[in-house]
Design an enzyme around this catalytic site. Structure first.
Site, PDB file in Angstrom:
ATOM      1  N   ASN A  72      91.090 -21.653  99.007  1.00 22.62           N
ATOM      2  CA  ASN A  72      90.414 -21.056  97.854  1.00 22.62           C
ATOM      3  C   ASN A  72      91.444 -20.624  96.816  1.00 22.62           C
ATOM      4  O   ASN A  72      92.645 -20.672  97.061  1.00 22.62           O
ATOM      5  CB  ASN A  72      89.596 -19.831  98.289  1.00 22.62           C
ATOM      6  CG  ASN A  72      88.339 -20.196  99.057  1.00 22.62           C
ATOM      7  OD1 ASN A  72      87.773 -21.260  98.869  1.00 22.62           O
ATOM      8  ND2 ASN A  72      87.901 -19.297  99.932  1.00 22.62           N
ATOM      9  N   HIS A 102      87.992 -30.856 106.347  1.00 20.57           N
ATOM     10  CA  HIS A 102      87.809 -30.144 107.617  1.00 20.57           C
ATOM     11  C   HIS A 102      89.141 -29.500 108.009  1.00 20.57           C
ATOM     12  O   HIS A 102      90.160 -30.191 108.101  1.00 20.57           O
ATOM     13  CB  HIS A 102      87.366 -31.127 108.689  1.00 20.57           C
ATOM     14  CG  HIS A 102      87.186 -30.516 110.046  1.00 20.57           C
ATOM     15  ND1 HIS A 102      86.822 -29.200 110.234  1.00 20.57           N
ATOM     16  CD2 HIS A 102      87.304 -31.052 111.294  1.00 20.57           C
ATOM     17  CE1 HIS A 102      86.735 -28.957 111.530  1.00 20.57           C
ATOM     18  NE2 HIS A 102      87.023 -30.062 112.191  1.00 20.57           N
ATOM     19  N   HIS A 154      80.130 -24.463  98.051  1.00 18.79           N
ATOM     20  CA  HIS A 154      81.050 -25.377  97.361  1.00 18.79           C
ATOM     21  C   HIS A 154      80.329 -26.635  96.865  1.00 18.79           C
ATOM     22  O   HIS A 154      80.924 -27.711  96.785  1.00 18.79           O
ATOM     23  CB  HIS A 154      82.227 -25.760  98.263  1.00 18.79           C
ATOM     24  CG  HIS A 154      83.089 -24.603  98.670  1.00 18.79           C
ATOM     25  ND1 HIS A 154      84.060 -24.078  97.847  1.00 18.79           N
ATOM     26  CD2 HIS A 154      83.104 -23.857  99.805  1.00 18.79           C
ATOM     27  CE1 HIS A 154      84.640 -23.054  98.467  1.00 18.79           C
ATOM     28  NE2 HIS A 154      84.075 -22.890  99.642  1.00 18.79           N
TER      29      HIS A 154
END
Length: 714
Positions: free
Chosen positions: A148, A339, A75
């Site tokens: 995603n 996170h 990413h």
């Protein structure tokens, strides 16, 4: 809405210590010392040695030397924007998370989109998974939904994540290729991992080459848990559905865009927000009571599986809107630290083994990239709440805490800060019973690797299936080792015999059913599982999985190219331009040069592009502007080849093309004139409703059903 958004963003900036700009200020060092000469270093004389004592030079050079932090391993290539989340339907029944309870509340967000495999300098248009990460700045703390644009993943267990990434990254002996999965090591890994085949169907589909970040879905991927105030537990899957529909570009377009504008997605997002065409998504959830966890023919904890919407409909409960670009790309988009373990009360983890590994990996990664356990103090990462704890020190510490107490419990500091009770919003982990034996193994419920891959393929429209097959052929044609191509085709045979046969023929191998027990296949694919692996899926197809079913009746933010030359018909141009812009489209003028175009009434149009500096792949549709003189200038012998190629390429890629009045000469010079039957996306001025037909054709995105015919002529 916009005023409220602005106030929300201003509040967030204030709470995070966000600065504005350097207008009307004096140049200073990082210590605030005003600088009166930023041109010359301190020397012994005009031509003398530079002095070590030049602290201003040393500070400036030191900062420059350390401007590049390690990029993300995955990413790395990303773009981001600020916005707001507005809840439209309370989820209080399922979760005590406050930002999902109060429909009057707006929550500030920062969203980062990204590719996965490439470096920070790679192209936006690589065939790849796209990250869709959202940081919610809630009153209870930051909540990160790190997902995603594809609802499943390649692997089932985090143990395999380093192997997957190593396989898809450039090969270590020669660092080739960049931002591409079409090479030996990736497909070697995939051919030996049956669990990857569902994800491969998605990655080889058009989902892997989106038209823009604004036109792709977002998924939480994993099953998470909602916990309400009574302690009731529900599994939840998260969805972001774009208001503009889900759309892609053709693979041949993606390759050309990578050459002409590798920042295509980044530029599109930035310009859309700058122009006030704020990207929006419907936020939805699939909610499953804890007692129904085992009601499906797949495991809810398996990240290679999705929950078909026919079995559990997506409830639309909110709207995500991006309305402000970052002020500084590095400070915000690059330093933002997501996170999955950043939770708020009312949301918890499931035992998904891939998710469990991510809970360690993300913190570890941020420590490496951002260099400090205090990365939460960087403005883009700060909670809108004041942080109260007894942590101290560490590299780049910013918060200054008064007093002598740095431990808990304490009496010197009056016992502060106190633990929060549950009634005060203190986070408590779901009280789930855990027992068992230590073991390195997977549940038998994870063994089915092919049924949902079949479901995805069955759900695709005919053009989408063709694109998927062509992608497999392209990728495997780059694989130099015959045995790897054979194994991949063998995996495809478990999904669809016709697909396997067609791919095999084009990559020079025969279809051989894999020798599962003796081949290099993970232990979970034992002979006893073969019957299970080849079974028909419970849901044989799902309309939600085809992009064809997500087309929205809008042309908002679509980029329409107006091709013109001197003598263009002013009235026709202004009339159509006005209609398109009133519906939210963006008109960009293309001319032989970027010099002003002289219209038939003496007025002028300012081109944004010259014909030689832009390609048709940058536009969603094309208007060949009315005007006989304009058409003749475009058909000048020096320009004719590039003009006709421009139009032919747009035709090949199934876009809407509108030929204005007196442009017959151009029409006849292109392949469009050879079309065999009525094409709904080719418009002329023969009818009174030509403008409306053009707008309708643009709204459908493409005429993919005519792709084969258009390609045969182009």
């Amino acid at each position: 809405m916009e005023n409220k958004d602005t106030k929300t963003n201003e509040k967030l900036n204030q709470l995070q210590g966000h600065t504005t700009d350097n207008q009307d200020t004096k140049l200073t060092t990082n210590q605030g010392l005003k600088v009166n000469n930023n041109q010359d270093s301190l020397k012994t004389d005009e031509r003398g040695a530079t002095l070590l004592e030049d602290f201003i030079l040393r500070e400036k050079i030191t900062h420059f030397d350390h401007e590049r932090i390690p990029e993300r391993i995955v990413h790395a290539r990303g773009s981001g924007a600020h916005g707001v989340f507005k809840l439209n339907k309370s989820l209080k029944k399922y979760t005590k998370a406050k930002f999902l309870n109060d429909v009057d509340k707006e929550t500030p967000v920062f969203v980062r989109f990204s590719t996965v495999a490439g470096s920070a300098g790679s192209t936006d248009l690589a065939r790849d998974v796209r990250g869709f990460a959202v940081k919610f700045y809630t009153e209870e703390g930051n909540y990160d939904l790190v997902g995603n644009n594809i609802p499943v993943f390649f692997i089932q267990d985090a143990m395999k994540f380093p192997d997957l990434v190593h396989a898809v990254k450039p090969e270590p002996d020669n660092a080739i290729p960049q931002a591409a999965s079409a090479h030996d090591t990736f497909w070697d890994f995939i051919s030996l991992m049956p669990e990857s085949m569902h994800m491969i169907m998605w990655a080889m589909s058009d989902r892997a080459i989106p038209r823009s970040y604004r036109m792709m879905e977002g998924f939480g991927v994993h099953s998470f848990k909602f916990i309400n105030s009574e302690g009731a537990v529900h599994f939840v899957k998260f969805h972001f559905k774009p208001k503009l529909g889900v759309h892609s570009v053709a693979w041949s377009e993606a390759q050309k865009i990578s050459g002409t504008d590798p920042d295509f997605h980044r530029r599109d997002l930035w310009e859309s927000i700058e122009n006030g065409a704020f990207p929006e998504w419907d936020f939805g959830v699939q909610v499953i009571p804890e007692e129904n966890e085992h009601d499906f023919d797949f495991d809810l904890l398996d990240p290679t599986k999705l929950v078909p919407e026919e079995l559990v409909p997506v409830q639309i409960v909110g709207t995500l809107t991006l309305n402000r670009n970052p002020d500084n790309f590095f400070a915000e988009t690059e330093q933002v630290a997501f996170h999955p373990g950043h939770l708020v009360p009312g949301i918890d983890f499931s035992n998904d083994p891939l998710l469990q590994g991510r809970l360690f990996s993300y913190t570890d990664t941020q420590l490496s990239r951002l260099g400090s356990p205090n990365f939460h103090e960087i403005p883009i990462n700060r909670s809108i709440n004041t942080v109260h704890n007894n942590q101290r020190d560490g590299h780049m510490r910013q918060q200054i805490v008064k007093g002598k107490v740095s431990y808990e419990p304490n009496s010197i500091g009056g016992g502060c800060p106190f633990q929060a009770m549950m009634k005060d919003g203190g986070f408590t982990t779901n009280n789930e019973r855990v027992d068992g034996h230590k073991i390195r193994a997977r549940s038998d419920s994870f063994v089915d690797h092919y049924s949902q891959a079949k479901m995805f393929l069955n759900s695709q429209s005919a053009p989408e299936k063709t694109h998927l097959q062509n992608a497999l052929v392209f990728e495997l044609s780059k694989v130099t080792i015959l045995e790897i191509r054979e194994r991949v085709v063998g995996q495809l045979a478990f999904i669809d015999a016709e697909l396997a046969a067609n791919v095999a023929e084009k990559v020079g191998v025969k279809v051989k059913k894999l020798d599962m027990p003796n081949g290099s296949i993970p232990a979970d694919a034992d002979p006893a599982s073969l019957q299970s692996q080849e079974r028909e899926p419970e849901t044989k197809s799902s309309e939600a999985l085809s992009m064809k079913n997500t087309v929205k009746n809008t042309i908002e933010s679509r980029v329409i190219g107006f091709m013109m030359g001197d003598g263009v018909n002013t009235q026709a141009v202004k009339s159509l331009k006005s209609k398109l812009e009133s519906e939210g489209a963006i008109v960009q003028i293309i001319a032989p040069t970027v010099a002003p175009v002289k219209a038939d009434d003496g007025s002028k149009f300012e081109p944004k592009h010259s014909i030689s500096s832009v390609a048709s792949v940058s536009f969603d549709a094309l208007y060949i502007c009315s005007g006989e003189k304009s058409a003749k200038e475009l058909m000048h012998p020096e320009r004719k080849p590039i003009v006709t190629e421009f139009i032919n390429e747009a035709y090949k890629h199934c876009k809407a093309i509108y030929f204005g009045k007196d442009t017959d000469e151009i029409y006849k010079a292109t392949v469009v004139s050879a079309k065999k039957h009525e094409d709904p996306a080719i418009i002329s001025t023969s009818g009174n409703d030509s403008d409306e037909k053009f707008i309708s054709a643009i709204a459908k995105h493409r005429v993919w059903d005519l792709e084969k015919e258009r390609n045969s002529m182009a």
